[in-house]
Design a protein around this motif. Structure first.
Motif, PDB file in Angstrom:
ATOM      1  N   TYR A 142       0.822  -1.221   0.000  1.00  0.00           N
ATOM      2  CA  TYR A 142       0.000   0.000   0.000  1.00  0.00           C
ATOM      3  C   TYR A 142       0.852   1.265   0.000  1.00  0.00           C
ATOM      4  N   ASP A 165       6.174   3.117   5.279  1.00  0.00           N
ATOM      5  CA  ASP A 165       5.417   2.655   6.455  1.00  0.00           C
ATOM      6  C   ASP A 165       6.371   1.716   7.189  1.00  0.00           C
ATOM      7  N   PHE A 176       6.201  -0.560   9.572  1.00  0.00           N
ATOM      8  CA  PHE A 176       5.889  -1.976   9.719  1.00  0.00           C
ATOM      9  C   PHE A 176       5.887  -2.688   8.367  1.00  0.00           C
ATOM     10  N   ASN A 201      -2.285  -8.089   5.214  1.00  0.00           N
ATOM     11  CA  ASN A 201      -2.286  -6.930   6.123  1.00  0.00           C
ATOM     12  C   ASN A 201      -3.592  -6.138   6.224  1.00  0.00           C
ATOM     13  N   ARG A 202      -4.285  -5.893   5.115  1.00  0.00           N
ATOM     14  CA  ARG A 202      -5.534  -5.124   5.200  1.00  0.00           C
ATOM     15  C   ARG A 202      -6.652  -6.021   4.714  1.00  0.00           C
ATOM     16  N   ASN A 222      -9.116   1.341   7.969  1.00  0.00           N
ATOM     17  CA  ASN A 222      -8.425   0.097   8.274  1.00  0.00           C
ATOM     18  C   ASN A 222      -9.031  -0.585   9.500  1.00  0.00           C
ATOM     19  N   ASP A 254      -7.722  -2.674  11.358  1.00  0.00           N
ATOM     20  CA  ASP A 254      -6.720  -2.714  12.443  1.00  0.00           C
ATOM     21  C   ASP A 254      -6.888  -1.486  13.343  1.00  0.00           C
ATOM     22  N   ARG A 306      -8.340  -1.905  17.139  1.00  0.00           N
ATOM     23  CA  ARG A 306      -7.400  -1.602  18.224  1.00  0.00           C
ATOM     24  C   ARG A 306      -7.962  -0.493  19.108  1.00  0.00           C
ATOM     25  N   TRP A 343      -1.106   6.155  10.957  1.00  0.00           N
ATOM     26  CA  TRP A 343       0.026   5.229  11.150  1.00  0.00           C
ATOM     27  C   TRP A 343       1.378   5.942  11.145  1.00  0.00           C
ATOM     28  N   ASN A 403      -0.368   2.101  16.546  1.00  0.00           N
ATOM     29  CA  ASN A 403       0.860   1.397  16.118  1.00  0.00           C
ATOM     30  C   ASN A 403       2.099   2.040  16.747  1.00  0.00           C
ATOM     31  N   ASP A 458       3.087  -3.400  17.154  1.00  0.00           N
ATOM     32  CA  ASP A 458       4.009  -3.809  16.081  1.00  0.00           C
ATOM     33  C   ASP A 458       5.264  -4.456  16.646  1.00  0.00           C
ATOM     34  N   ASN A 493       3.409  -7.557  16.243  1.00  0.00           N
ATOM     35  CA  ASN A 493       2.660  -7.808  15.012  1.00  0.00           C
ATOM     36  C   ASN A 493       3.649  -8.613  14.176  1.00  0.00           C
TER      37      ASN A 493
HETATM   38  C1  GAL Z   1      -0.880  -2.450  10.746  1.00  0.00           C
HETATM   39  C2  GAL Z   1       0.402  -2.002  11.430  1.00  0.00           C
HETATM   40  C3  GAL Z   1       0.637  -0.543  11.123  1.00  0.00           C
HETATM   41  C4  GAL Z   1       0.588  -0.282   9.641  1.00  0.00           C
HETATM   42  C5  GAL Z   1      -0.684  -0.853   9.048  1.00  0.00           C
HETATM   43  C6  GAL Z   1      -0.720  -0.690   7.548  1.00  0.00           C
HETATM   44  O1  GAL Z   1      -1.094  -3.818  10.979  1.00  0.00           O
HETATM   45  O2  GAL Z   1       0.279  -2.188  12.813  1.00  0.00           O
HETATM   46  O3  GAL Z   1       1.875  -0.137  11.658  1.00  0.00           O
HETATM   47  O4  GAL Z   1       1.690  -0.887   9.039  1.00  0.00           O
HETATM   48  O5  GAL Z   1      -0.805  -2.226   9.367  1.00  0.00           O
HETATM   49  O6  GAL Z   1      -1.905  -1.225   7.017  1.00  0.00           O
END
Ligand code: GAL
Length: 335
Positions: A39, A43, A45, A124-125, A194, A196, A200, A225, A252, A280, A300
């Motif tokens: 994506y 970033d 992570f 991831n997403r 997202n 996530d 969270r 993020w 994050n 993370d 993570n």
């Molecule tokens: C999450 C992660 C974030 C960022 C995000 C991107 O899982 O904790 O730091 O990377 O994904 O979608």
């Protein structure tokens, strides 16, 4: 008759084009073409994650099997990523691994990859089922993926949120630094589209409430993020609410790194007059948890997730059956 023959001929030509995938074989060496779309390269992570995808593919190569991996940066732009997917299709990738920019565009992207006959591993997403007004319909996680050649590899963000809440709940003062009976906190969120970020935010606080701990949200802002945004939000909140802030929850670690800088600049001390948690377990943050400048984080597992994604991609390349969903656990990280 002639017409029927022509139609059949055209169909064969089109289908040959569509199903042109399949490892190229030259003097006994099979080379698979793998397209990876991230994506956004910028970033923290996802940088660890994508580097591990590349490294792990290398370890799986043998004298006879090679992986030609093309990795592209979606630059957090769905139109850009959609073009990149079109290019992957034109290039005849044998498999695609994709970290969507926007999960709300999942259907269109999945449809065109499936129509091209290319197997797909989403990472991831997670694409969830969306209502027409954009609100999430499917709360059950394992929602919309049914195609035998499409799967999702990820982690259940509810678990990471709960771990964040647990880290605070298990402190001797349960996060209530000023002993007024209420944990006053600020929340710094990731990209709100997202899941996530959504889970969270919800489950960290839910955990505290489920333990009978009273909470008070002083501020809840979107930091997307990003470290710089995390720092800015935390600095503003500290200027506004000062000592009232007892806990800083960050969706994050990148944003927690920013928040840590703001906390230090404001003359506050993590572990003494404020608590700070992220998700993370970036190396820098694990160090900070060890030396006390962060209260805790949640691993993570980018190694587990990237290896699973690549292993499943390889199964797809071999034509083996796969599941639609693969889950990797989070792990709580405290001193
Ligand atoms: C999450 C992660 C974030 C960022 C995000 C991107 O899982 O904790 O730091 O990377 O994904 O979608």
């Amino acid at each position: 008759m002639r017409k029927v023959f022509m139609v059949l001929l055209i169909a064969v030509v089109v289908l040959t084009g569509v199903f042109a995938q399949g490892a190229q074989e030259t003097s006994g060496v099979k080379t698979y073409k793998v397209g990876v779309g991230i994506y956004q390269f910028d970033d923290n992570f996802m940088t660890l994650y994508r580097n591990e995808i590349l490294a792990y593919f290398k370890t799986l190569e043998t004298a006879n099997v090679k992986y030609n991996v093309t990795i592209v940066d979606g630059k957090n732009d769905m139109a850009e990523q959609s073009n990149q997917v079109d290019n992957f299709i034109t290039q005849g990738m044998d498999v695609i691994i994709l970290n969507l920019v926007q999960t709300s565009s999942a259907d269109a992207i999945i449809d065109k990859i499936v129509a091209a006959g290319i197997p797909l591993v989403l990472i991831n997403r997670e694409p969830l089922a969306y209502a027409k007004d954009g609100s999430t319909l499917d709360e059950s996680y394992e929602g919309i993926l049914k195609n035998p050649k499409v799967c999702y590899v990820g982690a259940d963000a509810r678990q990471s949120g709960s771990f964040q809440g647990r880290i605070i709940a298990e402190l001797p003062d349960h996060g209530d630094v000023n002993k007024d009976g209420v944990v006053s906190y600020i929340m710094i969120e990731g990209d709100p589209e997202n899941i996530d970020a959504q889970y969270r935010t919800e489950f960290s606080i839910k955990y505290l409430k489920d333990q009978g701990i009273k909470v008070n949200c002083l501020d809840d802002q979107v930091g997307n993020w990003a470290q710089a945004k995390g720092q800015e939000i935390c600095a503003n909140a500290l200027a506004k609410y000062g000592k009232d802030i007892e806990v800083v929850f960050c969706n994050n670690d990148a944003m927690a790194l920013g928040a840590a800088a703001a906390i230090q600049a404001a003359g506050r001390t993590v572990g003494k007059d404020i608590y700070l948690v992220g998700v993370d377990a970036l190396d820098e943050c694990v160090e900070m948890v060890k030396n006390g400048t962060m209260t805790g984080t949640v691993l993570n597992d980018h190694i587990g997730q990237s290896h699973t994604a690549v292993d499943v991609a390889v199964e797809l390349l071999l034509g083996n059956p796969i599941k639609n969903y693969y889950w990797v656990d989070y792990v709580m990280v405290t001193k």
